[in-house]
Motif scaffolding. Structure first.
Motif: not given
Ligand code: PEP
Ligand code: MN
Length: 285
Positions: A38-39, A67, A69, A74, A76, A244-245
């Motif tokens: 994701c990131s 990102k 978010r 959260a 970024q 993330s995710d």
């Protein structure tokens, strides 16, 4: 479809093939498999994915450095430091990279380091951004908005095309509905419809549709069976540690197994899985 002057399909066999680099295309007989986190989190993370998956499993890398978010508190994204990582991995492993552009002021730097620019769901109707991306000479991956109709998605693509960039890859990533078990509802009907309405390649992101890693492989297989031109899937060397995710990230082993499982389905629908790229020494960059 009304007003889809540039993106509508003129005749049945009219499908646009888009090149991400000299070797990798989407929209032809060969499927495109995009994988990555994701990131972007570190050089080690991206190199682990490129070395483990880059020769056989995936043809392009994904990873967000800017990102969008839900919470301002959260992570970024790594920003420019992340772009430098993507650029290094892309040149070292000869893998095209796709990363999200959130704002017009980011376009120049991202276009200098990435092979395709992704418009995230939350920006699908950011018309000024779409117009600006019309002036970019790299392909655009346009993700369907959280609650966007098929017509709105096609019209968003039309903005990019009307402003000068014909290289647009549509991405179905699930739409909002009432059920909370899955993160979104993967709309495979939209994939079938988009392939009939437009000549643009259509890829599917089962990760953001599912929200849970155990749902991803079957959705991915269903997407190829439905006629998608490729997949974009989130994976991570240590999925549970994704910043993330994490819940939807596949391990690299599961990612490799999933892609292998697509071969008979690809054959059944008249598509080819990409040939394995001959192992090569990482370039010294
Ligand atoms: C992503 O691909 O990382 C992403 C944020 O997806 P979406 O815009 O589809 O939510
Ligand atoms: Mn994500």
């Amino acid at each position: 479809m009304q007003d889809a002057k540039l993106t509508a399909k003129a005749h049945d066999d009219h499908g646009t093939v888009i090149a991400l680099n000299e070797q990798v295309t989407v929209g032809g007989d060969e499927l495109l498999i995009v994988g990555g986190p994701c990131s972007v989190e570190s050089l080690d993370q991206m190199e682990a994915i490129a070395t483990r998956l880059g020769q056989r499993t995936i043809q392009a890398l994904r990873g967000g450095v800017y990102k969008p978010r839900t919470s301002p508190y959260a992570f970024q994204g790594m920003g420019e430091a992340g772009l430098a990582i993507l650029d290094r991995v892309r040149r070292r492993y000869h893998l095209p990279v796709i990363t999200e552009v959130m704002a017009i002021h980011q376009i120049e730097a991202i276009a200098a380091h990435a092979d395709a620019l992704q418009v995230g769901s939350r920006n699908m109707q950011n018309f000024d951004l779409l117009k600006a991306l019309g002036k970019v000479d790299k392909p655009i991956v346009l993700k369907r908005g959280l609650a966007a109709t098929i017509q709105e998605l096609v019209m968003a693509a039309e903005y990019i095309a009307a402003h000068g960039n014909p290289n647009i890859i549509l991405c179905e990533r699930g739409i909002r509905s009432f059920d909370t078990y899955t993160r979104n509802v993967l709309d495979l009907g939209a994939v079938v419809a988009l392939k009939q309405i437009t000549h643009l390649p259509v890829i599917v992101d089962p990760s953001h549709a599912a929200g849970k890693r155990e749902l991803v492989p079957n959705l991915a297989r269903a997407a190829i069976a439905a006629g998608a031109d490729g997949l974009m899937i989130e994976c991570h060397p240590v999925p549970e540690e994704s910043v993330s995710d994490a819940r939807q990230a596949l391990s690299l082993e599961d990612m490799a197994a999933l892609v292998e499982s697509l071969r008979p389905i690809a054959t059944a629908v008249g598509r080819r899985m990409p040939e394995a790229i001959a192992p090569q020494e990482p370039a010294l960059v």
